[in-house]
Motif scaffolding. Structure first.
Motif, PDB file in Angstrom:
ATOM      1  N   PRO A   1       0.832  -1.207   0.000  1.00  0.00           N
ATOM      2  CA  PRO A   1       0.000   0.000   0.000  1.00  0.00           C
ATOM      3  C   PRO A   1       0.868   1.260   0.000  1.00  0.00           C
ATOM      4  O   PRO A   1       2.027   1.234   0.419  1.00  0.00           O
ATOM      5  N   ASN A   2       0.301   2.347  -0.480  1.00  0.00           N
ATOM      6  CA  ASN A   2       1.009   3.625  -0.440  1.00  0.00           C
ATOM      7  C   ASN A   2       1.313   3.985   1.003  1.00  0.00           C
ATOM      8  O   ASN A   2       0.451   3.884   1.875  1.00  0.00           O
ATOM      9  N   SER A   3       2.548   4.381   1.236  1.00  0.00           N
ATOM     10  CA  SER A   3       3.002   4.729   2.570  1.00  0.00           C
ATOM     11  C   SER A   3       4.256   5.574   2.433  1.00  0.00           C
ATOM     12  O   SER A   3       5.070   5.327   1.539  1.00  0.00           O
ATOM     13  N   PRO A   4       4.437   6.532   3.336  1.00  0.00           N
ATOM     14  CA  PRO A   4       5.697   7.280   3.340  1.00  0.00           C
ATOM     15  C   PRO A   4       6.913   6.368   3.547  1.00  0.00           C
ATOM     16  O   PRO A   4       8.028   6.724   3.178  1.00  0.00           O
ATOM     17  N   LEU A   5       6.694   5.190   4.105  1.00  0.00           N
ATOM     18  CA  LEU A   5       7.800   4.269   4.336  1.00  0.00           C
ATOM     19  C   LEU A   5       8.341   3.688   3.028  1.00  0.00           C
ATOM     20  O   LEU A   5       9.513   3.312   2.954  1.00  0.00           O
ATOM     21  N   LYS A   6       7.524   3.655   1.987  1.00  0.00           N
ATOM     22  CA  LYS A   6       8.025   3.221   0.678  1.00  0.00           C
ATOM     23  C   LYS A   6       9.050   4.228   0.157  1.00  0.00           C
ATOM     24  O   LYS A   6      10.069   3.843  -0.415  1.00  0.00           O
TER      25      LYS A   6
END
Length: 128
Positions: free
Chosen positions: A110-115
């Motif tokens: 899922p989209n995440s700042p961690l990506k």
């Protein structure tokens, strides 16, 4: 079969030996859980991870919060994304085919700042 490298120097780390036993065990669990990916960024809820360990959610959440506080992992509670910042330092890909196989797994997250943080770590390691 999936393998993860864990450097034995972890016991000489400036923080790891001083963590609680629960936090140490949870860190090893996060490195080796079947939810994980070969690159240290994956989706898993604290509840699912606690269930896998047969622990109550509160105990697991306390240990994961301690690991977060010590900078060993990052967790996006909204997207359930876990990021182990030093994972690639010890588990760098050995071939371009490995990297290609990671792309699909990465895209499924899922989209995440961690990506974004993960990609920054990849760039730093690759440039180094």
């Amino acid at each position: 079969m999936a393998y993860r490298k864990i450097d034995r120097k972890i016991w000489n780390d400036d923080k790891f030996p001083f963590l609680s036993d629960d936090t140490k065990l949870v860190f090893f669990h996060l490195l080796t859980t079947p939810f994980s990916t070969p690159f240290g960024l994956y989706k898993a809820s604290v509840g699912a991870l606690a269930d896998e360990m047969r622990w109550d959610k509160e105990r697991y959440a306390d240990a994961i919060a301690d690991a977060i506080q010590h900078g060993m992992i990052e967790y996006d509670e909204k997207a359930y994304v876990i990021f182990i910042p030093n994972f690639l330092k010890y588990n760098w890909p050995t071939s371009i085919n490995q990297v290609k196989s990671w792309l699909e797994l990465f895209e499924e997250l899922p989209n995440s700042p961690l990506k974004v943080k993960f990609l920054q770590v990849v760039k730093v390691i690759a440039d180094g």
